[in-house]
Design a protein around this motif. Structure first.
Motif, PDB file in Angstrom:
ATOM      1  N   LYS A  18      -6.124  13.129  -2.832  1.00 18.74           N
ATOM      2  CA  LYS A  18      -5.303  12.213  -1.977  1.00 18.74           C
ATOM      3  C   LYS A  18      -6.053  10.944  -2.156  1.00 18.74           C
ATOM      4  O   LYS A  18      -7.203  10.768  -2.070  1.00 18.74           O
ATOM      5  CB  LYS A  18      -5.120  12.626  -0.899  1.00 18.74           C
ATOM      6  CG  LYS A  18      -4.212  13.978  -0.503  1.00 18.74           C
ATOM      7  CD  LYS A  18      -4.033  14.254   0.866  1.00 18.74           C
ATOM      8  CE  LYS A  18      -3.520  15.704   0.879  1.00 18.74           C
ATOM      9  NZ  LYS A  18      -3.161  16.130   2.496  1.00 18.74           N
ATOM     10  N   SER A  19      -5.225   9.911  -2.361  1.00 19.01           N
ATOM     11  CA  SER A  19      -5.491   8.309  -2.442  1.00 19.01           C
ATOM     12  C   SER A  19      -4.289   7.482  -2.169  1.00 19.01           C
ATOM     13  O   SER A  19      -3.382   7.879  -2.097  1.00 19.01           O
ATOM     14  CB  SER A  19      -5.998   8.146  -3.785  1.00 19.01           C
ATOM     15  OG  SER A  19      -5.005   8.336  -4.778  1.00 19.01           O
ATOM     16  N   ILE A  20      -4.935   6.304  -1.965  1.00 20.51           N
ATOM     17  CA  ILE A  20      -3.856   5.368  -1.340  1.00 20.51           C
ATOM     18  C   ILE A  20      -4.016   4.061  -2.652  1.00 20.51           C
ATOM     19  O   ILE A  20      -5.078   3.572  -2.602  1.00 20.51           O
ATOM     20  CB  ILE A  20      -4.319   4.609   0.092  1.00 20.51           C
ATOM     21  CG1 ILE A  20      -4.064   5.661   0.944  1.00 20.51           C
ATOM     22  CG2 ILE A  20      -2.994   3.404   0.453  1.00 20.51           C
ATOM     23  CD1 ILE A  20      -4.400   5.346   2.380  1.00 20.51           C
ATOM     24  N   HIS A  21      -2.982   3.655  -2.942  1.00 20.35           N
ATOM     25  CA  HIS A  21      -2.969   2.718  -3.963  1.00 20.35           C
ATOM     26  C   HIS A  21      -2.564   1.096  -3.228  1.00 20.35           C
ATOM     27  O   HIS A  21      -1.565   1.136  -2.638  1.00 20.35           O
ATOM     28  CB  HIS A  21      -2.102   2.956  -5.088  1.00 20.35           C
ATOM     29  CG  HIS A  21      -1.940   1.819  -6.269  1.00 20.35           C
ATOM     30  ND1 HIS A  21      -0.657   1.063  -6.106  1.00 20.35           N
ATOM     31  CD2 HIS A  21      -2.722   1.359  -6.892  1.00 20.35           C
ATOM     32  CE1 HIS A  21      -0.853   0.258  -7.041  1.00 20.35           C
ATOM     33  NE2 HIS A  21      -2.188   0.126  -7.468  1.00 20.35           N
ATOM     34  N   VAL A  22      -3.618   0.216  -3.404  1.00 22.14           N
ATOM     35  CA  VAL A  22      -3.500  -0.973  -2.633  1.00 22.14           C
ATOM     36  C   VAL A  22      -3.292  -1.994  -3.554  1.00 22.14           C
ATOM     37  O   VAL A  22      -4.065  -2.065  -4.492  1.00 22.14           O
ATOM     38  CB  VAL A  22      -4.545  -1.135  -1.584  1.00 22.14           C
ATOM     39  CG1 VAL A  22      -4.437  -2.334  -1.044  1.00 22.14           C
ATOM     40  CG2 VAL A  22      -4.675  -0.005  -0.847  1.00 22.14           C
ATOM     41  N   SER A  23      -2.613  -2.939  -3.035  1.00 19.44           N
ATOM     42  CA  SER A  23      -2.351  -3.855  -4.273  1.00 19.44           C
ATOM     43  C   SER A  23      -1.784  -5.189  -3.250  1.00 19.44           C
ATOM     44  O   SER A  23      -1.140  -5.054  -2.409  1.00 19.44           O
ATOM     45  CB  SER A  23      -1.328  -3.836  -5.475  1.00 19.44           C
ATOM     46  OG  SER A  23      -0.196  -3.854  -4.926  1.00 19.44           O
ATOM     47  N   PHE A  24      -2.578  -6.378  -3.630  1.00 20.35           N
ATOM     48  CA  PHE A  24      -1.857  -7.788  -2.974  1.00 20.35           C
ATOM     49  C   PHE A  24      -2.317  -8.958  -3.654  1.00 20.35           C
ATOM     50  O   PHE A  24      -3.185  -9.161  -4.553  1.00 20.35           O
ATOM     51  CB  PHE A  24      -2.725  -7.702  -1.507  1.00 20.35           C
ATOM     52  CG  PHE A  24      -4.126  -7.969  -1.347  1.00 20.35           C
ATOM     53  CD1 PHE A  24      -4.873  -9.144  -1.383  1.00 20.35           C
ATOM     54  CD2 PHE A  24      -4.744  -6.872  -1.479  1.00 20.35           C
ATOM     55  CE1 PHE A  24      -6.270  -9.232  -1.380  1.00 20.35           C
ATOM     56  CE2 PHE A  24      -6.494  -6.934  -1.448  1.00 20.35           C
ATOM     57  CZ  PHE A  24      -6.946  -8.134  -1.389  1.00 20.35           C
TER      58      PHE A  24
ATOM     59  N   ALA B  33       0.846  -1.267   0.074  1.00 23.99           N
ATOM     60  CA  ALA B  33       0.145  -0.074  -0.011  1.00 23.99           C
ATOM     61  C   ALA B  33       0.951   1.125   0.246  1.00 23.99           C
ATOM     62  O   ALA B  33       1.956   1.291   0.552  1.00 23.99           O
ATOM     63  CB  ALA B  33      -0.854  -0.150   1.369  1.00 23.99           C
ATOM     64  N   GLU B  34       0.445   2.135  -0.707  1.00 24.78           N
ATOM     65  CA  GLU B  34       1.225   3.497  -1.110  1.00 24.78           C
ATOM     66  C   GLU B  34       0.501   4.617  -1.161  1.00 24.78           C
ATOM     67  O   GLU B  34      -0.847   4.529  -1.741  1.00 24.78           O
ATOM     68  CB  GLU B  34       2.326   3.231  -1.845  1.00 24.78           C
ATOM     69  CG  GLU B  34       1.985   3.163  -3.189  1.00 24.78           C
ATOM     70  CD  GLU B  34       3.351   2.697  -4.215  1.00 24.78           C
ATOM     71  OE1 GLU B  34       4.302   2.680  -3.704  1.00 24.78           O
ATOM     72  OE2 GLU B  34       2.800   2.431  -5.397  1.00 24.78           O
ATOM     73  N   MET B  35       0.840   5.724  -1.155  1.00 23.02           N
ATOM     74  CA  MET B  35       0.044   6.962  -1.415  1.00 23.02           C
ATOM     75  C   MET B  35       0.219   6.820  -2.990  1.00 23.02           C
ATOM     76  O   MET B  35       1.086   6.728  -3.769  1.00 23.02           O
ATOM     77  CB  MET B  35       0.545   8.375  -1.322  1.00 23.02           C
ATOM     78  CG  MET B  35       0.500   8.488   0.622  1.00 23.02           C
ATOM     79  SD  MET B  35      -1.404   8.497   0.845  1.00 23.02           S
ATOM     80  CE  MET B  35      -1.619  10.201  -0.027  1.00 23.02           C
ATOM     81  N   GLY B  36      -0.988   7.178  -3.674  1.00 21.89           N
ATOM     82  CA  GLY B  36      -1.267   7.254  -4.930  1.00 21.89           C
ATOM     83  C   GLY B  36      -1.416   8.656  -5.627  1.00 21.89           C
ATOM     84  O   GLY B  36      -2.230   9.585  -4.687  1.00 21.89           O
ATOM     85  N   SER B  37      -1.244   9.120  -6.742  1.00 18.83           N
ATOM     86  CA  SER B  37      -1.635  10.243  -7.294  1.00 18.83           C
ATOM     87  C   SER B  37      -2.704  10.218  -8.116  1.00 18.83           C
ATOM     88  O   SER B  37      -3.270  11.304  -8.485  1.00 18.83           O
ATOM     89  CB  SER B  37      -0.349  10.538  -8.537  1.00 18.83           C
ATOM     90  OG  SER B  37      -0.277   9.816  -9.410  1.00 18.83           O
ATOM     91  N   GLY B  38      -3.161   9.038  -8.448  1.00 13.83           N
ATOM     92  CA  GLY B  38      -4.565   8.871  -9.015  1.00 13.83           C
ATOM     93  C   GLY B  38      -4.591   9.416 -10.474  1.00 13.83           C
ATOM     94  O   GLY B  38      -5.465   9.881 -11.133  1.00 13.83           O
ATOM     95  N   GLY B  39      -3.262   9.575 -11.158  1.00 15.98           N
ATOM     96  CA  GLY B  39      -3.159  10.080 -12.652  1.00 15.98           C
ATOM     97  C   GLY B  39      -3.624  11.613 -12.791  1.00 15.98           C
ATOM     98  O   GLY B  39      -3.978  12.188 -13.632  1.00 15.98           O
ATOM     99  N   CYS B  40      -3.333  12.384 -11.521  1.00 14.73           N
ATOM    100  CA  CYS B  40      -3.845  13.859 -11.399  1.00 14.73           C
ATOM    101  C   CYS B  40      -2.462  14.675 -12.098  1.00 14.73           C
ATOM    102  O   CYS B  40      -1.210  14.301 -11.561  1.00 14.73           O
ATOM    103  CB  CYS B  40      -3.992  14.256  -9.921  1.00 14.73           C
ATOM    104  SG  CYS B  40      -4.207  16.074 -10.019  1.00 14.73           S
TER     105      CYS B  40
END
Length: 791
Positions: A705-711, A691-698
């Motif tokens: 603000k968003s959090i990018h999660v992958s598992f 999990a990390e902070m994401g830019s969301g393509g802005c």
């Protein structure tokens, strides 16, 4: 009225104790016939047999016994009588003389030359029986039946028809048939009653009754001649006895006796020349003197007197049937001028049993002796007696619904002395020392007299499985007999059974088989009492019909607590509507507690010999060839075990049933069943979370603000079922895998959490995910994401 019930139907509404007289080894006897087969626990057949006639005692030798009259009556006697005490002796026989084209023979008369005449129904005719077995129609009518026949002292034959209520005089030697238009009518009940009513109406000035009476139906039930040659006719509607001097040309009928009952059903003469008449309604027996004065000798507990016979000693015997609490049948309906709607229903037919509410229940026969109280001589709850014939020291009784002939002695002892093939005995007439019997369905004339052979064939024993047969036990005191046996493996003896074989030193010589029948040949003065056959069923292997294995359930013999989640374990047959007889019903779900750490197996099994069974359960994993025992000597038909006893993976279970508790060591047999493959999975998935902070393509500030999660989620035994995530210990939110469908043991997840829309204002966020596999094993993982302060 019950006599009417046996003839007509209106609007389609017609018609032990375990003792033995053998020796002491008989105490464990099973005397019931096993013809219907065995209904064994968990027999998975939708068409399973309906009853278990006799309990099966596993392993032991069985004894099949016939010792009582009702047991012997299940067999086939030929020239053999079955005494009420359960003994077989030589008796008279039955011989079919001829078969008529009619359905019923309702009356029989015999002239001095021994020629028989038959009154039939469906069609209603009078037939003369020839010595060649052929018949000649003396009278053909449109009536329903020729209910009564009697030979007159003038040599003529008199026939009464129903429901027209007419008596015809016929020439027994005629060579041309007559019809109701050409035959001579000596009595017409409708016209006689009409004339009487008209005379009464002229007396009181009212003609209405006389006009109506011609529209009603009339019944003639019996006829007899007195010593002066006058004909007496028993009628219904009205219940009366009419007298006609048939020898005098132009003689008119006169009302000799009238009753307030519904019908006069039967007539006979006593030794003093009094007319004895039996009624329907209250079951009255009248003695009517020569002046027509009636006196009630006896009121029977039943409603109808179907037959009367007078013995040489003056004893009057009467047969009574019917329940007085039931109403008689309604009048025969008349549709238009002389058009009658009638349905003939065979006695004891399915239609009569299902539709008629007035079928009598059994018969009681009473003996009336002058100076003594009437006494019940004989009773049967199954037989409806239609005819009596006096004999020395008693009488013969003819059963109308079962076709049995009984000899009843004055002391109350009796014997079943004949079984009619037609099973419907409707009338009888004496012919010298013999007896002629008319039957129904089909209409036959049968001679009851001396027999050519004296044999009795027992009912068929069904052992339920292949069996060996042993010694035959006979009641002590029996003599003058020979026993033969035959065996087979199909129920019908005509289909590939062995031939009759005599016993060999008292032991059955017939081959082993499932079915057995014995036959007794009786010599003069011979007597045979109880007969018992020892047999030992050949051991049959147990059968395990069904086996299901359910992971995630734990069963105990105790009822689970209602507060615990439960699992219902059903066998496949329950969905198909198959039911079982004893023990835990396999058609009812087995209730187990939901427990992911347990596995439960359930099975259905039976043994054709009724042996006690024990069970062993085995397991075999995917790719393995050896079955490994999990548990043996199980007595229940279900078993639970801990899932952590075995590694995760695919398995099969096998249940082996053994009848060892009921057999000597080394003689036991087994049967087995293998389950469908099932999966054991007690290990949770492995989850790798990022999990990390994401830019969301802005591309333009300020960016949301968003959090990018992958598992990744992986499970060694079963596919991933579903996954959820939680932000900052909030509600759980479902998340789909990258491929959308969760159907693999390894799934990838990738998504973003919008912090702005979620209202998250903290600088640090907790991301928690949990993943379930198909067997509810769950694994969790977490990650902390810190939000950098804005510059």
């Amino acid at each position: 009225m019950y006599g009417v019930t046996s003839v007509l139907a209106w609007s389609n509404r017609f018609e032990q104790a375990g003792f033995s007289r053998l020796d002491g080894r008989m105490f464990a006897s099973c005397r019931s016939n096993h013809r219907n087969g065995f209904l064994i626990s968990f027999l998975a057949l939708a068409s399973a047999v309906a009853s278990l006639p006799c309990p099966v005692a596993a392993q032991n030798t069985h004894l099949w016994t016939q010792s009582q009259l009702d047991e012997f009556e299940k067999g086939t006697p030929e020239g053999v009588e079955i005494e009420s005490g359960g003994h077989l002796r030589q008796g008279p026989g039955l011989k079919n003389l001829l078969t008529t084209p009619s359905t019923f023979v309702w009356s029989v008369a015999v002239d001095k030359g021994g020629v028989a005449y038959l009154g039939t129904g469906s069609p209603a005719t009078v037939l003369r029986a020839g010595p060649d077995g052929k018949t000649f129609p003396l009278l053909e009518t449109k009536d329903v039946s020729v209910q009564a026949l009697v030979m007159g002292p003038d040599g003529a034959l008199y026939a009464a028809t129903l429901p027209s209520g007419k008596v015809y005089r016929l020439n027994p030697a005629a060579t041309e048939s007559q019809t109701e238009e050409s035959a001579t009518v000596v009595f017409d009940l409708a016209k006689t009653v009409t004339g009487q009513n008209a005379a009464a109406a002229r007396t009181d000035g009212d003609k209405s009754d006389g006009d109506k009476s011609g529209q009603e139906s009339r019944y003639i039930w019996a006829m007899t001649f007195d010593r002066e040659g006058q004909l007496y006719i028993a009628t219904g509607n009205p219940a009366a006895v009419f007298r006609v001097a048939v020898s005098k040309p132009g003689s008119k009928a006169e009302e000799f006796f009238k009753s307030d009952e519904s019908h006069i059903r039967s007539l006979a003469w006593d030794a003093k020349g009094n007319l004895i008449a039996g009624s329907d309604g209250s079951g009255l027996v009248y003695r009517i003197n020569t002046d027509g004065k009636g006196y009630v000798l006896f009121e029977a507990p039943r409603r109808e007197i179907t037959s009367i016979a007078v013995g040489a000693n003056g004893t009057i015997y009467v047969a009574s049937v019917g329940d007085k609490s039931r109403n008689p049948l309604p009048p025969l309906p008349v549709q238009g001028q002389g058009s009658i709607s009638i349905t003939i229903v065979n006695p004891q037919s399915t239609q009569a049993a299902n539709e008629s509410t007035t079928v009598p229940e059994g018969t009681e026969i009473y003996a009336i002796t002058e100076g003594q109280a009437p006494r019940k001589l004989w009773a049967s709850k199954d037989d409806i007696v239609y005819g009596l014939a006096a004999r020395a020291n008693g009488l013969l009784a003819l059963s109308g619904n079962r076709g049995h002939i009984y000899r009843i002695d004055d002391d109350g002892e009796y014997a079943d002395v004949g079984h009619l093939d037609a099973q419907q005995g409707l009338c009888l007439a004496t012919d010298g020392d013999g007896l002629l019997i008319g039957t129904g369905n089909t209409g036959k004339l049968v001679e009851f007299g001396a027999a050519d052979k004296h044999e009795y064939a027992s009912d068929v024993l069904d052992t339920g499985a292949m069996a060996r047969f042993g010694r035959v036990e006979i009641e002590p005191g029996s003599n003058g007999y020979q026993i033969l046996t035959r065996s087979g493996n199909v129920e019908q003896p005509v289909r590939g059974w062995t031939d009759w074989e005599p016993l060999h030193e008292g032991v059955v010589a017939s081959a082993s088989g499932r079915f057995l029948q014995w036959k007794a040949v009786l010599e003069p003065n011979g007597m045979l009492g109880s007969v018992g056959v020892n047999y030992l069923p050949v051991n049959a292997a147990p059968v395990v019909e069904e086996l299901v294995v359910v992971p995630g359930a734990r069963w105990t013999s105790q009822t689970p607590s209602t507060s615990q989640p439960t699992v219902n374990i059903s066998l496949p047959s329950s969905a198909a509507g198959v039911t079982y007889d004893t023990g835990t019903s396999a058609s009812t779900p087995l209730q187990a507690v939901k427990d992911r750490t347990a596995i439960t197996g359930r099975w259905a099994a039976h043994d054709d010999n009724g042996d006690d069974l024990t069970y062993s359960i085995f397991l075999r994993g995917d790719g393995e060839s050896v079955w490994r025992m999990l548990k043996d000597k199980i007595t229940e038909k279900a078993y639970s075990f801990d899932a952590d006893l075995i590694p995760d993976g695919g398995y099969e279970a096998k249940v082996v049933a053994s009848d060892s508790p009921s057999h000597n060591p080394g003689d036991a047999l087994t049967g087995e069943k293998v389950s469908d493959r099932f999966v054991v999975d007690t290990t949770p998935p492995v989850v790798t979370l990022r999990a990390e902070m994401g830019s969301g393509g802005c591309e333009h500030a300020p960016c949301p603000k968003s959090i990018h999660v992958s598992f990744d989620a992986a499970d060694a035994a079963s596919p991933i079922a579903h996954a959820e995530y939680s932000l900052d210990a909030g509600p759980w939110q479902f998340v789909a895998p990258v491929g959308v469908i969760s159907d693999s043991k390894h799934e990838k997840y990738d998504f973003s959490i919008d912090l702005e829309s979620g209202g998250a204002k903290t600088a640090e966020h907790l991301i928690t995910v949990r993943v379930y596999d198909r067997y509810d094993n769950v694994s969790t993982a977490k990650a902390v994401v810190t939000i950098s302060p804005e510059k």
